[in-house]
Motif scaffolding. Structure first.
Motif, PDB file in Angstrom:
ATOM      1  N   VAL A  38      -0.860   9.042   4.194  1.00 31.76           N
ATOM      2  CA  VAL A  38      -1.034   9.218   5.649  1.00 31.76           C
ATOM      3  C   VAL A  38       0.112   8.466   6.214  1.00 31.76           C
ATOM      4  N   PHE A  39       0.467   8.724   7.392  1.00 32.37           N
ATOM      5  CA  PHE A  39       1.492   8.165   8.257  1.00 32.37           C
ATOM      6  C   PHE A  39       1.207   6.855   8.481  1.00 32.37           C
ATOM      7  N   ARG A  40       2.305   5.652   8.423  1.00 32.91           N
ATOM      8  CA  ARG A  40       1.978   4.314   8.975  1.00 32.91           C
ATOM      9  C   ARG A  40       1.805   4.371  10.293  1.00 32.91           C
ATOM     10  N   LYS A  41       2.743   5.103  11.134  1.00 37.04           N
ATOM     11  CA  LYS A  41       2.489   5.205  12.483  1.00 37.04           C
ATOM     12  C   LYS A  41       2.389   6.646  12.957  1.00 37.04           C
ATOM     13  N   PRO A  42       1.506   6.624  14.005  1.00 37.49           N
ATOM     14  CA  PRO A  42       1.448   8.259  14.423  1.00 37.49           C
ATOM     15  C   PRO A  42       2.692   8.890  14.789  1.00 37.49           C
ATOM     16  N   ASP A  97      -9.491   7.098   0.446  1.00 38.98           N
ATOM     17  CA  ASP A  97     -10.418   8.473   0.779  1.00 38.98           C
ATOM     18  C   ASP A  97     -11.737   8.288   0.832  1.00 38.98           C
ATOM     19  N   PHE A  98     -12.367   7.132   0.111  1.00 43.28           N
ATOM     20  CA  PHE A  98     -13.848   6.875  -0.018  1.00 43.28           C
ATOM     21  C   PHE A  98     -14.381   6.249   1.258  1.00 43.28           C
ATOM     22  N   SER A  99     -13.333   5.500   1.965  1.00 39.04           N
ATOM     23  CA  SER A  99     -14.041   4.838   3.562  1.00 39.04           C
ATOM     24  C   SER A  99     -14.692   5.769   4.585  1.00 39.04           C
ATOM     25  N   ASN A 145       0.753  -1.263   0.069  1.00 42.43           N
ATOM     26  CA  ASN A 145       0.146  -0.138   0.076  1.00 42.43           C
ATOM     27  C   ASN A 145       0.948   1.285   0.057  1.00 42.43           C
ATOM     28  N   ALA A 146       2.042   1.257  -0.270  1.00 42.89           N
ATOM     29  CA  ALA A 146       2.995   2.318  -0.491  1.00 42.89           C
ATOM     30  C   ALA A 146       4.149   2.231  -1.489  1.00 42.89           C
ATOM     31  N   LYS A 193     -10.846   5.377  10.948  1.00 40.63           N
ATOM     32  CA  LYS A 193      -9.676   4.406  11.051  1.00 40.63           C
ATOM     33  C   LYS A 193      -9.074   4.281   9.482  1.00 40.63           C
ATOM     34  N   TYR A 194      -7.778   3.677   9.688  1.00 34.14           N
ATOM     35  CA  TYR A 194      -7.199   3.511   8.413  1.00 34.14           C
ATOM     36  C   TYR A 194      -7.808   2.521   7.675  1.00 34.14           C
ATOM     37  N   HIS A 195      -7.861   2.679   6.308  1.00 34.11           N
ATOM     38  CA  HIS A 195      -8.384   1.629   5.307  1.00 34.11           C
ATOM     39  C   HIS A 195      -7.685   1.812   4.229  1.00 34.11           C
ATOM     40  N   PRO A 196      -7.213   0.817   3.736  1.00 35.13           N
ATOM     41  CA  PRO A 196      -5.974   0.370   2.724  1.00 35.13           C
ATOM     42  C   PRO A 196      -6.882   0.825   1.533  1.00 35.13           C
ATOM     43  N   PRO A 197      -6.234   1.144   0.509  1.00 31.27           N
ATOM     44  CA  PRO A 197      -6.803   1.321  -0.992  1.00 31.27           C
ATOM     45  C   PRO A 197      -7.378  -0.120  -1.399  1.00 31.27           C
TER      46      PRO A 197
END
Length: 305
Positions: free
Chosen positions: A176-180, A88-90, A73-74, A94-98
């Protein structure tokens, strides 16, 4: 609560420069892979890859896409900078991969688009397609619209900091960042101290050549040992003739500069050549003329002392 959420979002927001750096790293990686691949064919016939170069490049980019975006995913540049793509459509925060379709369309838009751009000139140069002039004009018009869309998207990206490329905006994926990321508190005390001392050193380097050390000594000596008068008698010349007023040694070729003190010829001459406003370091008298020691004073009297 709302302000805390906004602060958290701003802290985890990917900087524009980080997204642009990721794109530049991707380009550098592609150039490196292509240069390493072409070196494998140096021993073969020259121009072997020139005929199928767009197709070979497309295969290499698909290989990179398979093990970067499709599986992780990167891109490689994003992985280096701790960034990944998010759908971005989720509706969830929370994080949702493409999705799989987004990844496939990403490959079509990037790899397929570049392949078509490189092959477009050869396709329309073919004799069988020379009659399709309108098709060529339509393709050129579409390419111009895409370039204009990329420019508009880049301007919007500079303002909002989201969707660095037109492909990301059309597919609805952003970085987005992988980790905060934690908010860093940077102290500038050490930097301020170094800048202060650096500026002070530059000021001294500029100021010291403008200071006359001999004049400064003369001023200090005149303040510390105030003069009771300015006698010009022969006895004063005789008593001061034991040593040079500059070097403190027995005067060699004794000369005067217009006061009662004696100087070596070379000491007085070199000081006057260095500073035309040279003054006596003991009484502060300016140099009027450099004259040898005479005028009624015999050197035998000086030597007798």
């Amino acid at each position: 609560m709302a302000s805390r959420k906004e602060n958290a979002k701003s802290a985890n927001r990917v900087l524009r420069i980080s997204q642009l750096d990721a794109l530049e790293l991707n380009k550098a990686l592609e150039q490196l892979v292509w240069s390493q691949f072409t070196q494998c064919f140096h021993g073969f016939k020259p121009g072997l890859l020139a005929r199928f170069e767009p197709e070979v490049k497309a295969c290499l980019w698909l290989f990179l896409w398979r093990f970067t975006i499709y599986s992780k995913n990167a891109t490689v540049g994003q992985s280096v900078l701790n960034i990944q793509y998010k759908n971005d459509f989720s509706p969830n925060l929370k994080y949702h991969p493409p999705s799989k379709n987004q990844k496939i369309w990403y490959a079509v838009c990037t790899v397929g688009g570049r392949w078509l751009e490189e092959r477009c000139y050869d396709l329309f140069r073919n004799h069988h397609l020379a009659s399709f002039g309108k098709v060529k004009q339509c393709v050129n018009f579409v390419v111009g619209l895409l370039k204009l869309g990329e420019l508009i998207n880049f301007l919007i990206f500079l303002q909002r900091g989201k969707f660095a490329t037109l492909t990301e905006r059309l597919l609805g994926i952003h970085s987005v960042f992988r980790k905060p990321q934690n908010i860093r508190e940077v102290g500038f005390e050490y930097m301020n101290r170094e800048l202060l001392w650096h500026g002070f050193a530059e000021f001294l380097i500029f100021l010291l050549p403008l200071i006359s050390v001999q004049k400064l000594k003369a001023k200090l000596s005149s303040w510390c040992i105030p003069l009771t008068g300015a006698p010009n008698s022969d006895n004063t010349l005789v008593t001061s003739g034991k040593e040079c007023s500059l070097c403190g040694e027995w005067p060699t070729m004794p000369h005067t500069i217009g006061c009662e003190h004696i100087f070596c010829y070379f000491c007085a001459k070199s000081s006057f050549l260095f500073d035309m406003y040279f003054t006596c370091p003991k009484c502060g008298t300016e140099v009027h003329s450099l004259q040898p020691l005479k005028s009624g004073i015999e050197m035998s009297e000086v030597n007798a002392l």
